[in-house]
Motif scaffolding. Structure first.
Motif, PDB file in Angstrom:
ATOM      1  N   ALA A   1       0.819  -1.203   0.000  1.00 42.12           N
ATOM      2  CA  ALA A   1       0.000   0.000   0.000  1.00 42.12           C
ATOM      3  C   ALA A   1       0.862   1.266   0.000  1.00 42.12           C
ATOM      4  O   ALA A   1       0.526   2.259  -0.650  1.00 42.12           O
ATOM      5  CB  ALA A   1      -0.942  -0.005   1.198  1.00 42.12           C
ATOM      6  N   ARG A   2       1.974   1.216   0.735  1.00 42.77           N
ATOM      7  CA  ARG A   2       2.881   2.372   0.737  1.00 42.77           C
ATOM      8  C   ARG A   2       3.417   2.645  -0.659  1.00 42.77           C
ATOM      9  O   ARG A   2       3.558   3.803  -1.070  1.00 42.77           O
ATOM     10  CB  ARG A   2       4.046   2.117   1.700  1.00 42.77           C
ATOM     11  CG  ARG A   2       3.690   2.249   3.164  1.00 42.77           C
ATOM     12  CD  ARG A   2       4.957   2.253   4.013  1.00 42.77           C
ATOM     13  NE  ARG A   2       4.654   2.444   5.429  1.00 42.77           N
ATOM     14  CZ  ARG A   2       4.584   1.476   6.317  1.00 42.77           C
ATOM     15  NH1 ARG A   2       4.816   0.218   5.948  1.00 42.77           N
ATOM     16  NH2 ARG A   2       4.299   1.736   7.575  1.00 42.77           N
ATOM     17  N   GLN A   3       3.719   1.592  -1.383  1.00 39.57           N
ATOM     18  CA  GLN A   3       4.204   1.756  -2.750  1.00 39.57           C
ATOM     19  C   GLN A   3       3.106   2.328  -3.643  1.00 39.57           C
ATOM     20  O   GLN A   3       3.357   3.226  -4.451  1.00 39.57           O
ATOM     21  CB  GLN A   3       4.674   0.407  -3.303  1.00 39.57           C
ATOM     22  CG  GLN A   3       5.238   0.485  -4.709  1.00 39.57           C
ATOM     23  CD  GLN A   3       5.674  -0.871  -5.237  1.00 39.57           C
ATOM     24  OE1 GLN A   3       5.402  -1.905  -4.628  1.00 39.57           O
ATOM     25  NE2 GLN A   3       6.349  -0.886  -6.367  1.00 39.57           N
ATOM     26  N   ALA A   4       1.897   1.842  -3.483  1.00 40.71           N
ATOM     27  CA  ALA A   4       0.776   2.312  -4.298  1.00 40.71           C
ATOM     28  C   ALA A   4       0.441   3.771  -4.013  1.00 40.71           C
ATOM     29  O   ALA A   4       0.057   4.513  -4.924  1.00 40.71           O
ATOM     30  CB  ALA A   4      -0.453   1.442  -4.057  1.00 40.71           C
ATOM     31  N   LEU A   5       0.596   4.199  -2.766  1.00 42.23           N
ATOM     32  CA  LEU A   5       0.211   5.554  -2.363  1.00 42.23           C
ATOM     33  C   LEU A   5       1.427   6.457  -2.162  1.00 42.23           C
ATOM     34  O   LEU A   5       1.318   7.501  -1.517  1.00 42.23           O
ATOM     35  CB  LEU A   5      -0.604   5.490  -1.066  1.00 42.23           C
ATOM     36  CG  LEU A   5      -1.914   4.692  -1.137  1.00 42.23           C
ATOM     37  CD1 LEU A   5      -2.564   4.599   0.231  1.00 42.23           C
ATOM     38  CD2 LEU A   5      -2.875   5.324  -2.143  1.00 42.23           C
ATOM     39  N   HIS A   6       2.543   6.068  -2.732  1.00 42.80           N
ATOM     40  CA  HIS A   6       3.777   6.838  -2.577  1.00 42.80           C
ATOM     41  C   HIS A   6       3.585   8.285  -3.060  1.00 42.80           C
ATOM     42  O   HIS A   6       3.054   8.528  -4.142  1.00 42.80           O
ATOM     43  CB  HIS A   6       4.914   6.182  -3.368  1.00 42.80           C
ATOM     44  CG  HIS A   6       6.205   6.933  -3.289  1.00 42.80           C
ATOM     45  ND1 HIS A   6       6.982   6.979  -2.142  1.00 42.80           N
ATOM     46  CD2 HIS A   6       6.849   7.706  -4.217  1.00 42.80           C
ATOM     47  CE1 HIS A   6       8.042   7.712  -2.367  1.00 42.80           C
ATOM     48  NE2 HIS A   6       7.988   8.164  -3.612  1.00 42.80           N
ATOM     49  N   GLY A   7       4.019   9.231  -2.246  1.00 46.84           N
ATOM     50  CA  GLY A   7       3.924  10.644  -2.604  1.00 46.84           C
ATOM     51  C   GLY A   7       2.643  11.314  -2.143  1.00 46.84           C
ATOM     52  O   GLY A   7       2.502  12.526  -2.286  1.00 46.84           O
ATOM     53  N   PHE A   8       1.727  10.547  -1.554  1.00 50.39           N
ATOM     54  CA  PHE A   8       0.445  11.095  -1.094  1.00 50.39           C
ATOM     55  C   PHE A   8       0.431  11.204   0.427  1.00 50.39           C
ATOM     56  O   PHE A   8       1.213  10.562   1.123  1.00 50.39           O
ATOM     57  CB  PHE A   8      -0.721  10.222  -1.549  1.00 50.39           C
ATOM     58  CG  PHE A   8      -0.818  10.051  -3.039  1.00 50.39           C
ATOM     59  CD1 PHE A   8      -0.477  11.064  -3.908  1.00 50.39           C
ATOM     60  CD2 PHE A   8      -1.265   8.845  -3.579  1.00 50.39           C
ATOM     61  CE1 PHE A   8      -0.568  10.908  -5.280  1.00 50.39           C
ATOM     62  CE2 PHE A   8      -1.368   8.675  -4.939  1.00 50.39           C
ATOM     63  CZ  PHE A   8      -1.011   9.707  -5.805  1.00 50.39           C
ATOM     64  N   ASN A   9      -0.504  12.002   0.922  1.00 55.22           N
ATOM     65  CA  ASN A   9      -0.767  12.078   2.353  1.00 55.22           C
ATOM     66  C   ASN A   9      -1.860  11.063   2.684  1.00 55.22           C
ATOM     67  O   ASN A   9      -2.946  11.116   2.090  1.00 55.22           O
ATOM     68  CB  ASN A   9      -1.243  13.472   2.757  1.00 55.22           C
ATOM     69  CG  ASN A   9      -0.303  14.572   2.302  1.00 55.22           C
ATOM     70  OD1 ASN A   9       0.905  14.492   2.520  1.00 55.22           O
ATOM     71  ND2 ASN A   9      -0.844  15.599   1.672  1.00 55.22           N
ATOM     72  N   TYR A  10      -1.607  10.175   3.626  1.00 56.87           N
ATOM     73  CA  TYR A  10      -2.623   9.168   3.926  1.00 56.87           C
ATOM     74  C   TYR A  10      -2.455   8.600   5.326  1.00 56.87           C
ATOM     75  O   TYR A  10      -1.378   8.634   5.914  1.00 56.87           O
ATOM     76  CB  TYR A  10      -2.585   8.030   2.906  1.00 56.87           C
ATOM     77  CG  TYR A  10      -1.308   7.231   2.893  1.00 56.87           C
ATOM     78  CD1 TYR A  10      -1.120   6.132   3.733  1.00 56.87           C
ATOM     79  CD2 TYR A  10      -0.256   7.573   2.028  1.00 56.87           C
ATOM     80  CE1 TYR A  10       0.058   5.406   3.719  1.00 56.87           C
ATOM     81  CE2 TYR A  10       0.926   6.848   2.012  1.00 56.87           C
ATOM     82  CZ  TYR A  10       1.076   5.776   2.864  1.00 56.87           C
ATOM     83  OH  TYR A  10       2.247   5.061   2.860  1.00 56.87           O
ATOM     84  N   LEU A  11      -3.559   8.088   5.822  1.00 57.84           N
ATOM     85  CA  LEU A  11      -3.601   7.321   7.060  1.00 57.84           C
ATOM     86  C   LEU A  11      -4.286   6.009   6.733  1.00 57.84           C
ATOM     87  O   LEU A  11      -5.432   5.999   6.285  1.00 57.84           O
ATOM     88  CB  LEU A  11      -4.390   8.073   8.142  1.00 57.84           C
ATOM     89  CG  LEU A  11      -4.597   7.347   9.477  1.00 57.84           C
ATOM     90  CD1 LEU A  11      -3.257   7.150  10.188  1.00 57.84           C
ATOM     91  CD2 LEU A  11      -5.554   8.136  10.367  1.00 57.84           C
ATOM     92  N   GLY A  12      -3.583   4.888   6.909  1.00 59.50           N
ATOM     93  CA  GLY A  12      -4.105   3.594   6.486  1.00 59.50           C
ATOM     94  C   GLY A  12      -4.211   2.607   7.635  1.00 59.50           C
ATOM     95  O   GLY A  12      -3.605   2.777   8.694  1.00 59.50           O
ATOM     96  N   MET A  13      -4.994   1.556   7.387  1.00 60.76           N
ATOM     97  CA  MET A  13      -5.198   0.500   8.378  1.00 60.76           C
ATOM     98  C   MET A  13      -5.370  -0.827   7.657  1.00 60.76           C
ATOM     99  O   MET A  13      -6.079  -0.906   6.645  1.00 60.76           O
ATOM    100  CB  MET A  13      -6.439   0.799   9.216  1.00 60.76           C
ATOM    101  CG  MET A  13      -6.789  -0.253  10.243  1.00 60.76           C
ATOM    102  SD  MET A  13      -5.593  -0.371  11.602  1.00 60.76           S
ATOM    103  CE  MET A  13      -5.815   1.238  12.373  1.00 60.76           C
ATOM    104  N   VAL A  14      -4.725  -1.867   8.160  1.00 53.47           N
ATOM    105  CA  VAL A  14      -4.892  -3.215   7.621  1.00 53.47           C
ATOM    106  C   VAL A  14      -6.074  -3.877   8.320  1.00 53.47           C
ATOM    107  O   VAL A  14      -6.197  -3.823   9.546  1.00 53.47           O
ATOM    108  CB  VAL A  14      -3.628  -4.067   7.809  1.00 53.47           C
ATOM    109  CG1 VAL A  14      -3.862  -5.487   7.315  1.00 53.47           C
ATOM    110  CG2 VAL A  14      -2.445  -3.441   7.085  1.00 53.47           C
ATOM    111  N   GLU A  15      -6.945  -4.489   7.537  1.00 53.41           N
ATOM    112  CA  GLU A  15      -8.125  -5.167   8.059  1.00 53.41           C
ATOM    113  C   GLU A  15      -8.199  -6.551   7.419  1.00 53.41           C
ATOM    114  O   GLU A  15      -7.541  -6.808   6.400  1.00 53.41           O
ATOM    115  CB  GLU A  15      -9.388  -4.350   7.733  1.00 53.41           C
ATOM    116  CG  GLU A  15     -10.651  -4.835   8.415  1.00 53.41           C
ATOM    117  CD  GLU A  15     -11.878  -4.021   8.018  1.00 53.41           C
ATOM    118  OE1 GLU A  15     -12.977  -4.376   8.456  1.00 53.41           O
ATOM    119  OE2 GLU A  15     -11.732  -3.052   7.254  1.00 53.41           O
ATOM    120  N   VAL A  16      -8.998  -7.442   7.996  1.00 50.37           N
ATOM    121  CA  VAL A  16      -9.169  -8.768   7.417  1.00 50.37           C
ATOM    122  C   VAL A  16     -10.651  -9.026   7.182  1.00 50.37           C
ATOM    123  O   VAL A  16     -11.497  -8.646   7.989  1.00 50.37           O
ATOM    124  CB  VAL A  16      -8.558  -9.859   8.328  1.00 50.37           C
ATOM    125  CG1 VAL A  16      -9.265  -9.917   9.671  1.00 50.37           C
ATOM    126  CG2 VAL A  16      -8.579 -11.212   7.646  1.00 50.37           C
TER     127      VAL A  16
END
Length: 232
Positions: free
Chosen positions: A50-65
């Motif tokens: 996900a970091r690679q996909a959103l590289h250069g952007f401002n984001y807050l992410g969470m892994v879920e199952v």
């Protein structure tokens, strides 16, 4: 505590924000596993992707199952777990973000054939608290997938037949006991502050959230250390 800190931190951070805001989902097939492999699954690879996909952007992410009750990824084992990412992304246009996600779609597959592994929805600041709580929730739904069927007309004979269209639909229901055990077993010894990750300006936001959420624990640990020293 982490949810409270997340809501308070976001409230302060986005209080006067008026720019573009997005809710992004990234769910790739290669981050899925059989139900008996969930506890050993390495979520850091999901975060790295996900970091690679959103590289250069401002984001807050969470892994879920997510638990899929009628999909089997291992012989004789019914049910699958799909580790995926939800992220709040801001400060970038929908067009530019869509281009980044299209690159993921081009090289990745979804657990469901014919379905894109990424999704982006525009978001308003007023809806942000609800989306943050959605990202933080524990598994509560079981997903089941079914092939969609349609009518096909033979151009030579005119005969009409019914068959699979190649598309799938996803239905959800309340997570039953077996699925609940499988989904939550995959999250044993996983903590929200470690399932969370961020990029760009989101790093400072996540640091504030972690600091606020862990403050009571740190205070308790310090008091325990002082007590132990006093008893020596």
């Amino acid at each position: 505590m982490f949810a409270w800190a997340c809501l308070k931190g976001a409230e302060a951070f986005f209080g006067d924000y008026t720019g573009p805001l997005h809710f992004v989902t990234i769910a790739c097939r290669r981050f899925s596993c059989a139900v008996d492999g969930g506890a050993a699954f390495d979520v850091q690879q999901v975060q790295s992707h996900a970091r690679q996909a959103l590289h250069g952007f401002n984001y807050l992410g969470m892994v879920e199952v997510a638990y899929y009750g009628n999909i089997g990824l291992a012989p004789g084992v019914r049910g699958a777990l799909c580790f995926h990412v939800h992220a709040i992304v801001w400060g970038v246009s929908a067009h530019r973000l869509n281009r980044a996600l299209a690159a993921v779609d081009a090289r990745e597959q979804s657990l469901l054939p014919g379905v894109r592994p990424t999704d982006r929805r525009s978001l308003t600041v007023n809806r942000l608290p609800g989306k943050l709580l959605y990202m933080l929730k524990s598994p509560s739904k079981e997903y089941r997938v079914y092939p969609m069927r349609g009518e096909f007309t033979d151009q030579e004979t005119g005969e009409i037949t019914v068959g699979p269209t190649g598309k799938w639909r996803q239905l959800k229901q309340r997570l039953r006991f077996g699925g609940l055990v499988a989904a939550r077993s995959a999250l044993v010894d996983r903590y929200l502050d470690r399932l969370a990750f961020a990029g760009g300006a989101g790093i400072s936001l996540l640091n504030r959230i972690r600091c606020a959420a862990l403050r009571p624990l740190r205070a308790y640990q310090k008091s325990r250390c002082r007590l132990r020293r006093s008893l020596r």
